[in-house]
Structure formats: C-alpha cells, structure tokens
Design an enzyme around this catalytic site. Sequence first.
Site, PDB file in Angstrom:
ATOM      1  N   ASP A 105       6.169   9.232   5.364  1.00 52.25           N
ATOM      2  CA  ASP A 105       5.390   8.488   6.513  1.00 52.25           C
ATOM      3  C   ASP A 105       5.601   7.113   6.230  1.00 52.25           C
ATOM      4  O   ASP A 105       5.839   6.450   7.369  1.00 52.25           O
ATOM      5  CB  ASP A 105       3.887   8.894   6.651  1.00 52.25           C
ATOM      6  CG  ASP A 105       2.996   8.213   7.615  1.00 52.25           C
ATOM      7  OD1 ASP A 105       3.452   8.284   8.919  1.00 52.25           O
ATOM      8  OD2 ASP A 105       2.243   7.429   7.210  1.00 52.25           O
ATOM      9  N   ASP A 108       3.959   5.953   1.135  1.00 49.18           N
ATOM     10  CA  ASP A 108       3.573   7.022   0.220  1.00 49.18           C
ATOM     11  C   ASP A 108       4.485   7.831   0.454  1.00 49.18           C
ATOM     12  O   ASP A 108       5.694   7.854   0.798  1.00 49.18           O
ATOM     13  CB  ASP A 108       2.017   7.321   0.806  1.00 49.18           C
ATOM     14  CG  ASP A 108       2.201   7.602   2.363  1.00 49.18           C
ATOM     15  OD1 ASP A 108       3.042   7.790   2.915  1.00 49.18           O
ATOM     16  OD2 ASP A 108       0.920   7.945   2.927  1.00 49.18           O
ATOM     17  N   TYR A 256      -6.215   9.307   8.301  1.00 46.87           N
ATOM     18  CA  TYR A 256      -5.261   8.506   8.529  1.00 46.87           C
ATOM     19  C   TYR A 256      -4.592   8.583   9.847  1.00 46.87           C
ATOM     20  O   TYR A 256      -3.999   7.316  10.362  1.00 46.87           O
ATOM     21  CB  TYR A 256      -4.086   9.251   7.595  1.00 46.87           C
ATOM     22  CG  TYR A 256      -4.668   8.944   6.111  1.00 46.87           C
ATOM     23  CD1 TYR A 256      -4.408   8.060   5.182  1.00 46.87           C
ATOM     24  CD2 TYR A 256      -5.477  10.192   5.429  1.00 46.87           C
ATOM     25  CE1 TYR A 256      -5.074   7.818   3.983  1.00 46.87           C
ATOM     26  CE2 TYR A 256      -5.981   9.939   4.314  1.00 46.87           C
ATOM     27  CZ  TYR A 256      -5.933   8.936   3.463  1.00 46.87           C
ATOM     28  OH  TYR A 256      -6.376   8.723   2.280  1.00 46.87           O
ATOM     29  N   GLU A 499       3.091  -2.679   4.772  1.00 45.19           N
ATOM     30  CA  GLU A 499       3.532  -1.494   4.672  1.00 45.19           C
ATOM     31  C   GLU A 499       4.387  -1.138   5.779  1.00 45.19           C
ATOM     32  O   GLU A 499       3.911  -1.164   7.076  1.00 45.19           O
ATOM     33  CB  GLU A 499       2.370  -0.489   4.326  1.00 45.19           C
ATOM     34  CG  GLU A 499       2.687   0.892   4.284  1.00 45.19           C
ATOM     35  CD  GLU A 499       1.753   1.989   3.739  1.00 45.19           C
ATOM     36  OE1 GLU A 499       1.823   3.097   3.195  1.00 45.19           O
ATOM     37  OE2 GLU A 499       0.578   1.722   4.037  1.00 45.19           O
TER      38      GLU A 499
END
Length: 526
Positions: A105, A108, A256, A499
């Site tokens: 994704d 991670d 999430y 990220e």
Amino acid sequence: MGKQSKSGGCLGWLLAIVILALVVGAIVYAVKQKIDHANDNKPSPVPGPPGAIDKKYADALKIAMQFFDIQKSGKLVNNKISWRGDSGLKDGNEANLDLSKGMYDAGDHMKFGFPMAFTATVLSWAILEYGDQMAAVNQLEPAQQSLKWITDFLINAHPKDNVLYIQVGDPDLDHKCWERPENMKEKRPLTQVNITVPGTEVAAETAAAMASASLVFKTSNSAYSSTLLKHAKQLFNFADKYPASYSENIPEVATYYNSTGYGDELLWAASWLYHATGDRSYLDYATGENGKQFASWGSPTWFSWDNKNAGTQVLLSRLSLFGAKGVSGNSGLRNYRSSAEGVMCGLLPKSPSATSSRTDGGLVWISEWNALQHPVASAFLAALYSDYMLTSQTAKITCGDHSFKPSDLRKFAKSQADYVLGKNPLKMSFLVGYGDKYPQYVHHRGASIPADATTGCTDGFKWLDSTEPNPNVAVGGLVGGPFLNETYIDSRNNSMQAEPTTYNSALIVGLLSSLVTTSSAVKSFT
C-alpha cells in the site's frame, strides 16, 4: 484681440481631436470586444495525434512509473529495482489461494484491497485516455504491466461470486515491524467480505477496477479481458445485492481506510461497466434513482480513494460531450455533466466559485494527511475535461458570470503538476527522484534499510530512527506533501508528510500522461 482668437481656435481644434480620438478608441474597443466575444464562443482546434513532447513531464512520468515496481509483491519478473526481491510468496496460503502478487500500500507491507483496486481503476483510466501519449515516451507497456500485476491479484482474490479477499496482513502487527518485505516472517492473515459480512464499497471498487482494466486489455489479450469482465459483473451484483459498508462490518479496517459511504462506488462501478459492456442497464442504474440518491449532483466533491463522485461525473460527461448513441435526453447524464462543470468551476482560481482551500503558492490543499492526493486528483480530472472539451469542440464552460476555455483548465492542471515538481516556495520536488532536490528520508521500509542488511521484525527500527538519508531511493514515490503553510519536514518518522502511497502514483501517472503532449481524446473506449 488677434492673439485671443488664435488661442481659442487652437483650443477648439484640440478639443475636436480629443473627442475624435475618444470616439475612435470607443469604436476600436467595441470591435475588439466583439471579436474577443466571438473568439470566446469559437471552439479551439481539435488536437491531432500526439504532438511535440514536453521533456519535463516526460521525464517525470518515467520516474513516477517506477514506484509501481518498487511496490510489487510476489515473484518478481524482469526486476528493475536493484534493492527489491521476491516477497509475500506465501500470501493467500491459508485459503489455498495465490495472493502473492498485488502491491504494497505505502511504506508498509500491507495489501489493502480498497485503495489497491482504486489504484487499478485510475491507472486503467489513464491508459484508456492517454495510452497514445504514454506510448510516445515508451511508458505504455510499463503501465499495462503494472496494471496487470494488480488485476492478477484481484482475480485470485475473488474465488467465488460472493467472496472477495480484501486484505492481506495484520496492520497492527505489520506496523510493529520495520523490515524489508523480502525478510517478512510474521503471519499474514486474510480478511474477506462475503454474504454474511458484506462490504459494498470494496466489492464495487474492485468491480470498477476489473471493468476498466478489461477495456485496457480488450485488444491485446481478449481472453484475459473477458475474465476480468466476468469478475466485474459478479462483484457488482454482489455489491449491489448486499448493501453494507465494509468499514462498519469490519471495524478494524476503519483505522486505515475508513469509507464514508458506498453509494459513490456503486455509481462508479456501474459507469465503468456501461463503458465496458454497452449494456444500457448499467447506465440506467447510474443515472436513475441511484444517481439521485448517491451522485451528489450540484454539490462538488473531491476525487479520492474514498469518494468517486467527481470521477464518475467527469467519466459520464464524455457520453454527452461526444454524443454517444442512445443517450440524448437522459436527464441524469445532464446532471452528471453540470456537476462535473461545477467541480471544474471550483478548481479554476479565477472562477467566482473557486475553492479558497489553497496554499499561498497555489496548491489546492484539503487535508494534512497525504495533502497531495486531492490537488493531483483534481488536476487529472481538469486535464481530462479540458481534452473532452477540445475534442468535442465545446468552446467554454460557464461559472457564474465568467466563462472559461479548455486552455484555462489545462493551465490549472499544469500549475498543480508544476508545484509537485518543484515550482513551490521550497523549490523542492515532492516526486522522489525528480529534480535536484527531493525528500531524502522517505517513510518507506524497503528504501530505508540497506539491501544487504539482515533484520528481524523489531531490530530494523534502528533504520527508521537513523539520521542518515535512505540508502535506497524510492524512485517515483509521491510523498504526502506540504502543510498549508507550505512547510515540509523531511523525517522518516513523519508519515503524515513523508510516506508515498501506491494510489498517489496512479494519480500522478494519469496527470503527467495528460501533459506529456497533446492529442485528441478517444471518443469511445471500445
């Protein structure tokens, strides 16, 4: 006496000249206004085949495309990333399925089905609209290969009509580890939706992904295309027959990727299925009562992994703009098009209804987390609508008492792309690997750990906390982006800004593909 008469005569002539000049000026101004008004109503020329290449966007597109390779799980084929290797080879084993493919994704090692399917849908859309422009810079084949890596996973994740595996891995466990994906030894549990525990939005988004991808592969791999379309139809029926929110039925996913509603995904999927099949029932589904209930007509929304309404409005606008057969008089389609134009009016800086949610540098800014998703997604839609207008010879859209040309929409799209690529107060590119200055401490496990390091679940955290830049460059990753005050903290621990996500990559690839060159829009995907 004589001097006074001479002076009075001169003043008279001077006054006459001034009046004449004003009259002539007024006439010239009126003629110019009339010409300008006529030009405003005159459509711009329709672009031909792909023209001159814009090197800046071409270079950026080649870089952006590489992040898909970085995110791949499974047994890698023709691996171009020196610090990546095979991983997740046993994913799906507990259900006797091969779920080794797909993409991680973000930074991670989770495979979240909802945003991964959105990645596939957007990438399919970009290929369908701008495949010729991708091909002009040798990026069409990489895009198709990356798309198939995801759709191979999605096919295997749908073993029965009403069963869809939507997650591989335990996010709580995954996020307690900092290690390379190649070294993972933790359990990778599976999560599914089914008749007992339905999840409409994730099933519908996966249907949209498969329907749109079936169009991408229709000519080059007809058997694969047919398989995708079969799964798309089954998943849409499942999503529609058992309406329920996946994040309500499976609360742990809400941490999430919490869904704010499933109606938009149903309309999105139905729209793609109509394009893929030509079956009028899907169009009726999207434009009839379901449209009234879920489409947010007249209320502009932001296109994202969670809300597809603006994307559906633009996608269905192409039917009315290009005069698709059998759709004239469809009031629902008119509502989609007027809503799409409302979205465009909200984006154009000089529009009376322009959003005020922008940085001083001109970036549309909606959210602290992953701030770049919304401006890049919005710019992609603006580029699409601009090209639809050009190809359909639609001269302008009206926003209040102002009118705007296709070139205005393209200018906006470029402004957002340019900001991402470094035309911002920080003079920094947010696309990793592009330009001379870009983030060095990207929040990404694989990029942060040397390829030859041996780490377990927890001892790898020394690499998260290291003060050294990442040893591996996550080339093509689009990081979260700046705060509203246009600051960016380049820290590996700053997942809010640093990220990159796989779905961001699909959006930036779509935007850059639209700007690489110009060509006429495809009037039909079939």
